[in-house]
Scaffold this motif. Structure first.
Motif, short mmCIF file in Angstrom:
data_model
loop_
_atom_site.label_atom_id
_atom_site.label_comp_id
_atom_site.label_asym_id
_atom_site.label_seq_id
_atom_site.Cartn_x
_atom_site.Cartn_y
_atom_site.Cartn_z
N ARG A 1 -35.48 10.31 -4.71
CA ARG A 1 -34.14 9.75 -4.59
C ARG A 1 -34.07 8.30 -5.07
N ALA A 2 -35.21 7.61 -5.03
CA ALA A 2 -35.21 6.19 -5.34
C ALA A 2 -35.08 5.97 -6.84
N PRO A 3 -34.49 4.84 -7.24
CA PRO A 3 -34.40 4.52 -8.67
C PRO A 3 -35.77 4.14 -9.23
N SER A 4 -35.86 4.14 -10.55
CA SER A 4 -37.11 3.73 -11.20
C SER A 4 -37.26 2.22 -11.20
N PHE A 5 -36.11 1.51 -11.38
CA PHE A 5 -36.14 0.05 -11.49
C PHE A 5 -35.01 -0.57 -10.67
N PHE A 6 -35.28 -1.78 -10.19
CA PHE A 6 -34.25 -2.71 -9.74
C PHE A 6 -34.21 -3.85 -10.76
N PHE A 7 -33.01 -4.19 -11.23
CA PHE A 7 -32.84 -5.32 -12.13
C PHE A 7 -32.04 -6.39 -11.39
N VAL A 8 -32.60 -7.56 -11.29
CA VAL A 8 -32.01 -8.63 -10.48
C VAL A 8 -31.65 -9.82 -11.38
N ASP A 9 -30.60 -10.54 -11.00
CA ASP A 9 -30.17 -11.77 -11.69
C ASP A 9 -29.57 -11.50 -13.07
N ILE A 10 -28.82 -10.44 -13.20
CA ILE A 10 -28.09 -10.20 -14.44
C ILE A 10 -26.83 -11.07 -14.42
N GLN A 11 -26.68 -11.92 -15.40
CA GLN A 11 -25.55 -12.84 -15.43
C GLN A 11 -24.25 -12.09 -15.76
N GLN A 12 -23.12 -12.70 -15.38
CA GLN A 12 -21.84 -12.05 -15.62
C GLN A 12 -21.57 -11.85 -17.11
N ASN A 13 -22.03 -12.81 -17.94
CA ASN A 13 -21.81 -12.66 -19.38
C ASN A 13 -22.84 -11.74 -20.05
N GLN A 14 -23.77 -11.20 -19.25
CA GLN A 14 -24.79 -10.29 -19.78
C GLN A 14 -24.54 -8.84 -19.38
N ILE A 15 -23.71 -8.60 -18.39
CA ILE A 15 -23.63 -7.27 -17.81
C ILE A 15 -23.19 -6.21 -18.80
N GLU A 16 -22.29 -6.57 -19.72
CA GLU A 16 -21.82 -5.57 -20.69
C GLU A 16 -22.96 -5.15 -21.63
N GLY A 17 -23.67 -6.13 -22.19
CA GLY A 17 -24.77 -5.82 -23.09
C GLY A 17 -25.91 -5.13 -22.36
N PHE A 18 -26.15 -5.54 -21.12
CA PHE A 18 -27.21 -4.92 -20.33
C PHE A 18 -26.89 -3.45 -20.07
N THR A 19 -25.64 -3.19 -19.69
CA THR A 19 -25.22 -1.81 -19.41
C THR A 19 -25.39 -0.94 -20.65
N LYS A 20 -25.01 -1.48 -21.80
CA LYS A 20 -25.12 -0.72 -23.05
C LYS A 20 -26.57 -0.41 -23.38
N LEU A 21 -27.46 -1.40 -23.17
CA LEU A 21 -28.87 -1.21 -23.48
C LEU A 21 -29.50 -0.14 -22.59
N VAL A 22 -29.31 -0.27 -21.28
CA VAL A 22 -29.97 0.65 -20.35
C VAL A 22 -29.38 2.05 -20.45
N SER A 23 -28.06 2.13 -20.55
CA SER A 23 -27.42 3.44 -20.62
C SER A 23 -27.74 4.16 -21.93
N GLY A 24 -28.22 3.42 -22.92
CA GLY A 24 -28.54 4.04 -24.20
C GLY A 24 -29.79 4.88 -24.19
#
Length: 842
Positions: free
Chosen positions: A513-536
């Motif tokens: 049930r647990a996730p593979s990773f926790f990602f901490v300290d994602i900045q507000q101006n990074q969240i869109e690019g981060f989401t695109k990278l991981v979801s890809g």
């Protein structure tokens, strides 16, 4: 001549023959006293060491900490008015080997100023000055790291690591860090940087989880209490976590106190169990003295004289056992220092501490009295003729009620002292109650086994009939042995079953049930690019990105948390900063159990909060009540809108505080993200995020679970080792039972040999008898241990009980084997007895 003087005279004459007959009594008492004295002395050594080295461990007389906000100029001036000040900042980040970018790992950064450390010394290898090793120039900055980082990245001193936006040359390895213990649990190796180096890494961004610490070494005669009062008066709205030299590491101090208390209770249980063996040894001693007692009574000795003569002998031997136990207990801290001193991170002051020794002596004296009074009272009441017949026709008479009350009073005082002197009296009371319940259960199970054996169909095998008869005949100590051996085995079985249940949650169920990773300290101006990278990534699943900031609960319904009534199991939520988030809609995994489902998506009124139901109960809160939190120095009232049932075992994001937007979302914050990925893509995802977002901290759930597993295994090993003391006490009970029944067993062996029995047949009877007795003790322990483990798993840990085969095998087979070996060793004398000699001299 007075009765006392006459009793002392007779007791002294009998003791001239030595301690023959008292060896088991002496061993039992020594074991229990040594366990209590040793554990108490060792705990006191650690507590004293923590207190004496509090300034060094803390890095000053006082340490102030808070998230997000460094001290203002005014606050800094206030601190410097009291003495020297050192500032540091800690956070988690990722480190990459410059010469091999594929090597990355999570690290714990600590940026220090030129004043660090105020007290103590940071020892480096190769030896050198810390500030020189951390110095920055035009080409870059230096760093010193723990050995674990060098191993994980495959680098050596002199090579560089990439942290944030900067490269750092590893100039030395950290050997000792003076305030490392005060830092608490960490997920990665320590890296020390300079404050300038942290600035160059560009890791300080709005909402980043930076913990600022200020250590102050007083220049005058100021006390921590006066400093706290002055700080509160000068800055009433400031929220700091404050520690001082008197309790530099509260978590470690609390753990040492709790561990000492628990192990003392285990030692006390061992003392009581060993006391059963001591009582049987006293019974055996009195049996060997029955001719002397009968003769004294026939010559006119009163029952009180007999009682006093032998009580003095027993207490004289008890005094020897007390001294031996106290010497062993006092020596335990020094033995720990000699064998394990370099491996123990916490400081200790190894010395002789009178307090634990006095307490152990009191427990030992009371236990010796309690177990000696009853057999002495019985011998006091039996007439001379009855004493002569006692071997073949045991008397059913018992001691008078005042003696029974005295014995019960000794045990009651032991229980009362253990509760009253404990810092956790309710836990002590629960432990004693649980131990009593287990003893009662074992006694009932043993009685049930005995009745079953009596009612078994008659067996054709003569050897089996004899073995069963030895276990069920009148006066047999079968039940006492099962109870005493079973108690230690019960503790082992309980620990094994609980460990198996928790490991099943951590290793089997939680990873699903647990996730593979926790990602901490994602900045507000990074969240869109981060989401695109991981979801890809093709196997990315259950991706979740949630805004997060830290807040401290400061008031409950307007009452400061320091004055509010908060249950012990809920105190953790108000003792430090808690993660907080906001959401316009109810998260899909949120289980609302009380109140409305969620606030409207367009709600922008006074701040509402969805709170944990369990914490609300522990804090006495209900829907409509208010919780005041402090976020970056500002107090904010939150009205409870609904209550949720939070399952922390999922390993996901479980916020106890989820607020409505409108105010909280205006504060600087970052995002926390989780995702599950196929094992063969985890490394690629880890590398991609570390490369494109160097400021983001990546936590591998598998590595965190591995650390948890290691901690659980270490705790289980410690408890298992402690339970061995109780098992050893049970072995002494068995030895006492063998000694008590020695004369009767010799009598039986002689009769059987006259009737044609051989040594081999007698040995087979004893093997069957003691093997069956041990197996029954193991089975009884398994039943009681399973019940205890289920209760702890269900009511305390809230996990399903997993029945472990190894616990079954070890408990039953271990009990049978141990009892068999000791029983046969005690039966050799009976098997070797010469019938003619024994018949001539019974």
């Amino acid at each position: 001549m007075s009765s006392l003087a006459l009793a002392i005279r007779f007791a002294r004459r009998e003791l001239r023959s030595g301690l023959s007959g008292f060896r088991i009594f002496l061993a039992a008492l020594t074991l229990g006293v040594a366990a209590i004295a040793g554990v108490g002395s060792l705990g006191q050594a650690f507590l004293t060491g923590l207190s004496e080295q509090g300034r060094t461990l803390l890095g000053g007389d006082v340490r102030l900490q808070r998230l997000y906000q460094p001290a203002t100029d005014t606050e800094r001036q206030f601190m410097t008015s009291y003495g020297a000040v050192s500032e540091s900042a800690t956070l988690r980040s990722m480190a990459t080997a410059v010469n091999n970018p594929a090597k990355r790992t999570l690290v714990e950064l600590k940026a220090v100023d030129p004043s660090y450390p105020l007290l103590g010394q940071t020892v480096l290898a190769p030896a050198g000055d810390l500030q020189a090793a951390l110095a920055c120039d035009a080409s870059g900055c230096g760093a010193v790291v723990e050995e674990a980082l060098l191993a994980r990245l495959g680098i050596k001193t002199g090579e560089a690591v990439h942290i944030g936006d900067s490269d750092f040359v590893v100039r030395a390895r950290i050997v000792t860090e003076p305030d490392r213990v005060a830092g608490g649990f960490t997920l990665g190796p320590r890296v020390l940087l300079s404050s300038e180096g942290l600035s160059r890494a560009k890791l300080i961004t709005p909402g980043s989880l930076l913990n600022y610490s200020y250590r102050i070494a007083f220049a005058g005669e100021t006390t921590p209490e006066l400093f706290r009062a002055a700080l509160a008066a000068a800055f009433p709205d400031a929220v700091w976590e404050i520690n001082d030299r008197s309790n530099a590491i509260p978590r470690v101090t609390r753990f040492v106190g709790q561990a000492t208390m628990f192990l003392t209770l285990v030692g006390l249980t061992a003392l009581v169990v060993a006391g059963v063996g001591a009582g049987q040894a006293v019974e055996a001693f009195l049996q060997r003295r029955r001719a002397t007692i009968a003769t004294l009574k026939a010559m006119g000795a009163e029952g009180n004289d007999i009682f006093l003569i032998y009580l003095l002998q027993i207490m004289a031997v008890a005094a020897v056992g007390l001294v031996l136990g106290l010497v062993l207990g006092a020596a335990l801290p020094f033995a720990v220092e000699h064998f394990f001193g370099e491996e123990i991170p916490a400081p200790a002051h190894y010395a002789v501490y009178p307090g634990p020794l006095v307490l152990a002596a009191a427990f030992g004296t009371l236990a010796a009295l309690g177990f000696a009074i009853l057999p002495l009272a019985r011998a006091r009441e039996i007439a001379p003729a009855g004493l002569f017949r006692d071997l073949v026709a045991p008397s059913s008479r018992h001691g008078r009620w005042p003696y029974r009350v005295a014995a019960f009073g000794a045990f009651a005082i032991i229980a009362a002292l253990s509760v009253l002197l404990s810092p956790y009296p309710l836990f002590n009371l629960g432990f004693l109650g649980g131990s009593f319940a287990v003893l009662l259960a074992l006694r009932l199970i043993a009685t049930g086994f005995r009745h079953l054996l009596v009612r078994m169909p008659r067996r054709k095998s003569q050897l089996l009939r004899l073995a069963l008869a030895n276990l069920t005949r009148p006066g047999t100590p079968t039940a006492s042995i099962i109870v005493a051996l079973g108690l230690g085995l019960t503790l082992l079985a309980t620990v094994a079953l609980i460990q198996a249940s928790v490991e099943a949650q951590v290793e089997d169920q939680l990873p699903d049930r647990a996730p593979s990773f926790f990602f901490v300290d994602i900045q507000q101006n990074q969240i869109e690019g981060f989401t695109k990278l991981v979801s890809g990534f093709p196997t990315a699943a259950d991706f979740n990105a949630t805004p997060m900031l830290r807040a401290r609960i400061v008031k409950l319904n307007g009452v400061p948390v320091g004055e509010a009534k908060v249950a012990t199991d809920s105190r953790w939520a108000v003792d430090g900063d808690r993660a907080i988030t906001y959401s316009t809609t109810r998260p899909k995994d949120a289980r609302v159990v009380e109140g409305p489902s969620w606030w409207p998506a367009d709600y922008r009124g006074p701040s509402l909060v969805s709170f944990s139901r369990d914490l609300a109960r522990g804090m006495g809160l209900k829907i409509g009540d208010t919780i005041t939190v402090n976020i970056i120095g500002r107090d904010l009232d939150l009205r409870i809108f609904n209550l949720r049932d939070i399952d922390f075992r999922t390993g996901g994001m479980n916020f106890v505080l989820m607020t409505s937007p409108g105010i909280v979302d205006q504060a600087p914050h970052t995002f926390l993200s989780t995702v599950r990925a196929a094992p063969d893509q985890e490394e690629a995802m880890f590398a991609a995020v570390s490369k494109d977002f160097p400021n983001v901290t990546v936590v591998r759930v598998k590595e965190a679970l591995a650390q948890v597993g290691e901690l659980l295994a270490a705790l289980a090993r410690g408890i298992a080792i402690a339970s061995l003391v109780t098992i050893l006490a049970g072995v002494l009970v068995l030895a006492g039972a063998i000694a008590a029944g020695h004369r009767a067993r010799l009598y039986d062996a002689v009769v059987l040999k006259v009737l044609g029995a051989t040594r081999a047949r007698l040995g087979t009877v004893y093997a069957v008898e003691y093997g069956l007795l041990g197996a029954l003790a193991g089975l009884a322990a398994l039943i009681a241990g399973t019940a205890a483990a289920w209760a702890i798993a269900y009511f305390v840990l809230d996990v399903p009980l997993v029945f472990a085969g190894r616990a079954v095998a070890f408990t039953i087979a271990g009990g049978a084997l141990g009892t068999l070996v000791l029983g046969l060793s005690g039966g050799f004398a009976a098997m070797a007895a010469k019938p003619a000699a024994r018949l001539r001299n019974p």
